[in-house]
Design a protein around this motif. Structure first.
Motif, PDB file in Angstrom:
ATOM      1  N   GLY A 286       3.422   0.092  -6.397  1.00  0.00           N
ATOM      2  CA  GLY A 286       3.418  -0.926  -5.340  1.00  0.00           C
ATOM      3  C   GLY A 286       4.188  -0.475  -4.106  1.00  0.00           C
ATOM      4  N   ASP A 287       4.553  -1.451  -3.276  1.00  0.00           N
ATOM      5  CA  ASP A 287       5.165  -1.162  -1.965  1.00  0.00           C
ATOM      6  C   ASP A 287       6.420  -0.295  -2.013  1.00  0.00           C
ATOM      7  N   ILE A 288       7.082  -0.272  -3.153  1.00  0.00           N
ATOM      8  CA  ILE A 288       8.373   0.449  -3.225  1.00  0.00           C
ATOM      9  C   ILE A 288       8.175   1.964  -3.247  1.00  0.00           C
ATOM     10  N   ASN A 289       6.959   2.437  -3.617  1.00  0.00           N
ATOM     11  CA  ASN A 289       6.790   3.888  -3.750  1.00  0.00           C
ATOM     12  C   ASN A 289       6.169   4.496  -2.492  1.00  0.00           C
ATOM     13  N   LEU A 295      -0.854   3.517   1.232  1.00  0.00           N
ATOM     14  CA  LEU A 295      -1.117   2.299   2.001  1.00  0.00           C
ATOM     15  C   LEU A 295      -0.392   1.165   1.279  1.00  0.00           C
ATOM     16  N   LYS A 296       0.402   0.409   2.026  1.00  0.00           N
ATOM     17  CA  LYS A 296       1.138  -0.699   1.400  1.00  0.00           C
ATOM     18  C   LYS A 296       0.223  -1.908   1.269  1.00  0.00           C
ATOM     19  N   LEU A 297      -0.638  -1.862   0.262  1.00  0.00           N
ATOM     20  CA  LEU A 297      -1.549  -2.975   0.001  1.00  0.00           C
ATOM     21  C   LEU A 297      -1.399  -3.396  -1.448  1.00  0.00           C
ATOM     22  N   ILE A 298      -1.583  -4.689  -1.716  1.00  0.00           N
ATOM     23  CA  ILE A 298      -1.562  -5.166  -3.101  1.00  0.00           C
ATOM     24  C   ILE A 298      -2.630  -4.413  -3.898  1.00  0.00           C
ATOM     25  N   LEU A 299      -3.782  -4.236  -3.249  1.00  0.00           N
ATOM     26  CA  LEU A 299      -4.909  -3.510  -3.841  1.00  0.00           C
ATOM     27  C   LEU A 299      -4.484  -2.140  -4.356  1.00  0.00           C
ATOM     28  N   SER A 300      -3.769  -1.365  -3.543  1.00  0.00           N
ATOM     29  CA  SER A 300      -3.325  -0.037  -3.950  1.00  0.00           C
ATOM     30  C   SER A 300      -2.366  -0.145  -5.129  1.00  0.00           C
ATOM     31  N   GLY A 301      -1.486  -1.145  -5.079  1.00  0.00           N
ATOM     32  CA  GLY A 301      -0.529  -1.339  -6.169  1.00  0.00           C
ATOM     33  C   GLY A 301      -1.232  -1.576  -7.494  1.00  0.00           C
ATOM     34  N   PHE A 302      -2.303  -2.368  -7.503  1.00  0.00           N
ATOM     35  CA  PHE A 302      -3.055  -2.631  -8.735  1.00  0.00           C
ATOM     36  C   PHE A 302      -3.603  -1.331  -9.310  1.00  0.00           C
ATOM     37  N   GLU A 304      -2.520   1.642  -8.836  1.00  0.00           N
ATOM     38  CA  GLU A 304      -1.431   2.505  -9.298  1.00  0.00           C
ATOM     39  C   GLU A 304      -0.979   2.124 -10.709  1.00  0.00           C
ATOM     40  N   THR A 305      -1.023   0.809 -11.032  1.00  0.00           N
ATOM     41  CA  THR A 305      -0.541   0.386 -12.359  1.00  0.00           C
ATOM     42  C   THR A 305      -1.410   0.954 -13.480  1.00  0.00           C
ATOM     43  N   ALA A 306      -2.727   1.104 -13.236  1.00  0.00           N
ATOM     44  CA  ALA A 306      -3.615   1.614 -14.284  1.00  0.00           C
ATOM     45  C   ALA A 306      -3.282   3.075 -14.594  1.00  0.00           C
ATOM     46  N   LEU A 307      -3.107   3.875 -13.545  1.00  0.00           N
ATOM     47  CA  LEU A 307      -2.770   5.286 -13.774  1.00  0.00           C
ATOM     48  C   LEU A 307      -1.377   5.410 -14.390  1.00  0.00           C
TER      49      LEU A 307
END
Lengths: 340, 106
Positions: A286-289, A295-302, A304-307
């Protein structure tokens, strides 16, 4: 020391990405405890924009921060995450077997195989007003109340006109020597009942109220004596043992900064293959990394969690083979999702 | 293009071109006006895009909403010409708008 709480993963941050991390880890049988500095889940979605629409969540043309949080909570319910609110992860120690010991500000102790930092913009902290020498009197400038006895028979000055300022005005007034509320205007923003109560205390003369702003404080030998309140009519000096400024919250990286992780411009550097930080066993999503192209998006954070979840599985179970399963077809995943 | 004059707390002028329709905060961020933080990204929920509008321009702006006034309570050193720049929409009539940014946002 309080009882050690055992968990596979300790997630720091209950914002949308931290919540979805519970889901992705849960699919791989990795259980989670989640801590957050706020008193509720949702992170910035809950704190900064609960009612504002978000337009870039796939399959939702428009969803509010609150609805997104509620739906994520429903989605992760089958994995029974345990939440600890109003908690700040403070100290971190690596055990000899590679697991982690994390202690929190309020004294909880966790034993975790991995740590997932999903702390968004960092932890919410009270805004510190830009008053010269304020930090000199840290003992007498308070943003919260731990021991109410410390306020007994003291001259208290509260700054602000929102919920926190008003709630503490009402509560502390009972026990203090004097209470002065200073706000930039004579309009308050709080629950109507509390606003009325404060008006009532003011009208009865039980508290003092000034429209103005504090820009200077006066003290000697490290002891705060008074504040200077700038009013339209001039400057007024008000005796003060404890000053309580309530100007809302801001975000800062907080204790994570001292954990020895590689940082880049106040963000935690990660590998885009595993979302592991520079320290094995600690991940950030998420935004912290940060990473090239972030890109600081909720979408990107989601995403990232799968990987991250797959990398965590391999880290915890180095001998086991992991094949990607789909929730549409895998009977074992469906069993987990429909179990409770 | 609408010309905006940003004056820093140290008195340094930086001119910027804004586009009608965007907010003053968006213009500031695009032009790297570092004394404007805009932590919440324009949601009127953090009070870290606080600016002081020069008096002669104040009347040309729409009055602040109740929400903006409430949020200004969380800004520091609020003056009569204080506004939150995320709540000001750029219009052609604002060509030449001049404002000052505070030393800190909190």
């Amino acid at each position: 020391m309080s009882k050690l709480i055992e968990t596979d993963a300790l997630i720091i941050g209950a914002g949308p990405v931290g919540l979805f991390a519970v889901f992705e880890l849960g699919l791989l049988n990795i259980n989670c405890h989640v801590i957050d500095i706020l008193d509720k889940p949702g992170g910035q979605c809950a704190q900064l924009y609960p009612e504002k629409p978000i337009y870039d969540i796939p399959a939702y043309p428009m969803i509010s921060g609150k609805d997104l949080t509620d739906k994520l909570l429903l989605q992760i319910k089958p994995f029974s995450p345990v939440f600890h609110f109003e908690e700040l992860a403070k100290d971190l120690k690596k055990n000899n077997d590679g697991t982690w010991h994390i202690s929190t500000k309020k004294g909880l102790n966790f034993h975790a195989k991995v740590i997932i930092i999903a702390a968004g913009g960092g932890s919410f902290e009270p805004k510190k007003p830009n008053i010269p020498n304020l930090e000199k009197y840290f003992d007498q400038v308070r943003y919260s109340i731990d021991q109410i006895d410390n306020f007994k028979n003291k001259d208290i000055v509260i700054l602000g006109g929102g919920d926190s300022a008003l709630d503490w005005t009402v509560q502390l007034n009972e026990i203090v020597k004097s209470l002065t509320l200073i706000h930039r205007r004579d309009v308050f923003r709080g629950s109507p009942a509390t606003v009325n109560k404060v008006m009532d205390l003011r009208d009865k003369g039980e508290i003092k109220f000034h429209v103005g702003q504090v820009k200077n404080i006066i003290g000697s030998n490290g002891i705060l004596d008074a504040v200077q309140c700038e009013k339209k009519e001039g400057i007024l000096e008000i005796p003060c043992d404890i000053l309580m400024p309530f100007f809302g919250l801001t975000m800062s990286l907080g204790p994570v900064e001292k954990w020895g992780l590689n940082l880049l411009e106040d963000r935690v550097s990660v590998s885009t293959e595993t979302y592991q930080t520079s320290v094995p066993g600690i991940y950030a999503v998420g935004d912290i990394n940060t990473y090239p192209g972030k890109l600081k998006l909720i979408l990107s954070g989601f995403h990232e969690t799968a990987l991250m979840a797959h990398a965590v599985f391999k880290y915890i179970n180095p001998e086991e083979r992991l094949t990607l399963q789909y929730t549409t077809t895998s009977s074992s995943l469906q069993k987990k999702l429909l179990a409770k | 293009m609408v010309n905006i004059n940003f004056i820093s707390s140290k008195g340094v002028l930086q001119k910027a071109d804004a586009v009608a329709g965007e907010t003053l905060m968006e213009c500031a961020k695009k032009n790297q006006i570092h004394e404007i933080e805009a932590e919440c990204g324009g949601g009127c929920s953090c009070a870290t895009c606080h600016v002081y509008i020069h008096k002669e321009w104040l009347d040309k702006l729409e009055k602040p909403s109740e929400m903006e006034e409430d949020m200004l309570d969380f800004a520091f050193n609020v003056k009569e010409n204080s506004r939150l720049s995320c709540q000001i929409k750029i219009e052609d009539v604002l060509d030449g708008l001049t404002l000052e940014t505070p030393e800190t946002q909190f």
